[in-house]
Write an enzyme that holds these catalytic residues in place. Structure first.
Site, PDB file in Angstrom:
ATOM      1  N   ASP A   1      11.793  -5.511  -8.200  1.00  0.00           N
ATOM      2  CA  ASP A   1      12.237  -4.581  -7.153  1.00  0.00           C
ATOM      3  C   ASP A   1      13.717  -4.225  -7.391  1.00  0.00           C
ATOM      4  O   ASP A   1      14.467  -3.950  -6.457  1.00  0.00           O
ATOM      5  CB  ASP A   1      12.079  -5.206  -5.766  1.00  0.00           C
ATOM      6  CG  ASP A   1      11.800  -4.146  -4.698  1.00  0.00           C
ATOM      7  OD1 ASP A   1      11.685  -4.498  -3.517  1.00  0.00           O
ATOM      8  OD2 ASP A   1      11.728  -2.956  -5.044  1.00  0.00           O
TER       9      ASP A   1
ATOM     10  N   SER B   1      16.208  -1.464  -2.107  1.00  0.00           N
ATOM     11  CA  SER B   1      16.860  -2.168  -1.004  1.00  0.00           C
ATOM     12  C   SER B   1      15.994  -3.348  -0.594  1.00  0.00           C
ATOM     13  O   SER B   1      14.768  -3.344  -0.792  1.00  0.00           O
ATOM     14  CB  SER B   1      17.039  -1.231   0.193  1.00  0.00           C
ATOM     15  OG  SER B   1      15.766  -0.828   0.677  1.00  0.00           O
TER      16      SER B   1
HETATM   17  C1  FWO Z   1      11.164  -4.392  -0.266  1.00  0.00           C
HETATM   18  C2  FWO Z   1      12.072  -1.019  -1.714  1.00  0.00           C
HETATM   19  C3  FWO Z   1      10.958  -3.982   1.203  1.00  0.00           C
HETATM   20  C4  FWO Z   1      13.490   0.935  -1.225  1.00  0.00           C
HETATM   21  O1  FWO Z   1       9.996  -4.440   1.809  1.00  0.00           O
HETATM   22  O2  FWO Z   1      10.115  -1.899  -0.806  1.00  0.00           O
HETATM   23  O3  FWO Z   1      11.772  -3.183   1.675  1.00  0.00           O
HETATM   24  O4  FWO Z   1      12.924   1.997  -0.951  1.00  0.00           O
HETATM   25  O5  FWO Z   1      14.484   0.849  -1.965  1.00  0.00           O
HETATM   26  N1  FWO Z   1      11.861  -3.320  -0.935  1.00  0.00           N
HETATM   27  N2  FWO Z   1      12.209  -0.155   0.570  1.00  0.00           N
HETATM   28  C5  FWO Z   1      12.010  -5.650  -0.365  1.00  0.00           C
HETATM   29  C6  FWO Z   1      11.276  -6.903   0.098  1.00  0.00           C
HETATM   30  C7  FWO Z   1      10.147  -7.223  -0.835  1.00  0.00           C
HETATM   31  C8  FWO Z   1      12.262  -8.052   0.124  1.00  0.00           C
HETATM   32  C9  FWO Z   1      11.244  -2.122  -1.114  1.00  0.00           C
HETATM   33  C10 FWO Z   1      12.939  -0.376  -0.663  1.00  0.00           C
HETATM   34 ZN    ZN Z   2       8.350  -2.171  -1.993  1.00  0.00          ZN
END
Ligand code: FWO
Ligand code: ZN
Length: 381
Positions: free
Chosen positions: A277, A281
């Site tokens: 990831d 974020s």
């Molecule tokens: C996860 C990426 C979350 C983006 O659930 O999905 O937010 O668009 O940059 N990140 N939303 C992180 C957890 C697995 C800790 C994303 C984020």
């Molecule tokens: Zn994600």
């Protein structure tokens, strides 16, 4: 260009033992116990690994190459990744994705960045799409993106069971998966459906519903963040038992989820992958959905989790390596080309120090990292 890496302790990821690796251009040409340095073939670069362990370059199937985030407003949009943030961590192949923000982050930018990183020296692919359904594409649909855009290997990260998703119903995501399936076939791609799974109580039930109400094969689904909650992990074990492959998001506690799958649920390690990831974020929300914390993912987490699985989980190196090499290569239909040290594979190699840190990295036969420092950097690094 001819290179011979001598006296390496090779894990392909199977343990090959001490040997030499012959690299011709960007490919591994031969492996043998003692490859003589040829004469009359122009300059041959000979590298002495002095017995150091050399493993396949890692493959990270979930990296926000142009950044992501934004869950706390514009000031929380995360930064674009730079080449060395990938190579310094032994990763030589990435799959890029968009996330929550499919508006200010665009598929055109993701494709351009993937092309840029390929030109800068590593191997890149992308998922078309973002969290929402109907999702963001380059052409007018997922199917045509898979057929027409070479770097597109699937659709993702599509959010389900998350307050930030577009709350798609099963019929919508089943249609999307069908597009990915046929687009993948016609485009000669894996046609993966890479679901972002949130903390919602339904978890991956929508995937089980799709499997029960369609002819779509389980192998196209690669749900990620499956270590987010204990309940999700249990669903992941059931999913893996049916032949599904679960993706674990790397991080300080991630190895515990992997060890639960292996030891408590007897999930074969071949059904588990790790991804970082990176540059996405990592927001924290309270029960009311209020943002109470925010971090940024890092590709470095891949290495930390892989080490944890070996050192704290006591998993042998040749098994733990699969989580970031052959298992991911299988998802991407890149068996024999990526994630392995065999004749004909791309020369993506990571030489480790005794304490399992990165010493040297070669990507497509080119030295990118030496002594733990980037010797090839991105254009603006
Ligand atoms: C996860 C990426 C979350 C983006 O659930 O999905 O937010 O668009 O940059 N990140 N939303 C992180 C957890 C697995 C800790 C994303 C984020
Ligand atoms: Zn994600």
């Amino acid at each position: 260009m001819i290179k011979i890496i001598k006296n390496a302790n090779v894990y392909s990821p199977e343990p090959v033992g001490k040997g030499d690796i012959l690299i011709l251009g960007d490919r591994i040409a031969h492996l043998d116990s003692n490859i003589p340095v040829p004469s009359g073939l122009g300059d041959v670069e000979v590298v002495d690994a002095k017995g150091a362990t050399i493993v396949p370059g890692f493959i990270d199937q979930h990296v926000h190459l142009i950044g992501g985030g934004g869950e706390g407003g514009p000031a929380t949009r995360t930064p674009e990744i730079q080449l060395s943030q990938i190579t310094l961590n032994g990763v030589t192949t990435v799959v890029g994705c968009l996330g929550t923000d499919g508006t200010t982050r665009h598929m055109y930018g993701l494709l351009a960045k993937a092309r840029a990183l390929e030109l800068e020296g590593i191997s890149t692919f992308i998922y078309t799409g973002a969290y929402e359904v109907p999702t963001r594409t380059i052409t007018d649909n997922v199917r045509n993106d898979l057929i027409l855009i070479d770097k597109v290997i699937g659709v993702g990260e599509i959010a389900i069971s998350d307050h930030r998703s577009s709350q798609p119903d099963v019929a919508e995501i089943r249609k999307l998966a069908a597009e990915a399936r046929v687009g993948g076939m016609l485009g000669g791609k894996p046609g993966l459906v890479h679901f972002h799974v949130g903390g919602g109580p339904r978890g991956i039930q929508p995937i089980f519903d799709i499997l029960e109400t369609s002819e779509l094969p389980i192998t196209i689904f690669t749900p990620t963040h499956m270590n987010r909650t204990p309940e999700l992990l249990e669903q992941g074990a059931a999913f893996a038992k049916q032949g599904g492959r679960v993706d674990i998001t790397a991080g300080p506690e991630a190895y515990k989820g992997i060890m639960r799958l292996l030891n408590e649920f007897n999930v074969p390690i071949s059904n588990i992958t790790i991804s970082s990831d990176g540059n996405g974020s990592m927001p924290k929300f309270d029960r009311g959905g209020n943002l109470i914390g925010l971090g940024v993912g890092s590709v470095r987490a891949d290495l930390d989790t892989w080490r944890d699985v070996m050192v704290k989980g006591h998993v042998p190196m040749e098994e733990a390596l699969k989580l970031l090499t052959t298992n991911v290569a299988q998802n991407l239909n890149l068996q024999g080309k990526k994630g392995c040290i065999v004749r004909g594979a791309d020369a993506d190699l990571v030489e480790l120090t005794d304490d399992l840190e990165v010493n040297r990295v070669w990507a497509k036969g080119r030295l990118m990292v030496d002594g733990g420092r980037a010797v090839v950097k991105g254009t603006f690094e």
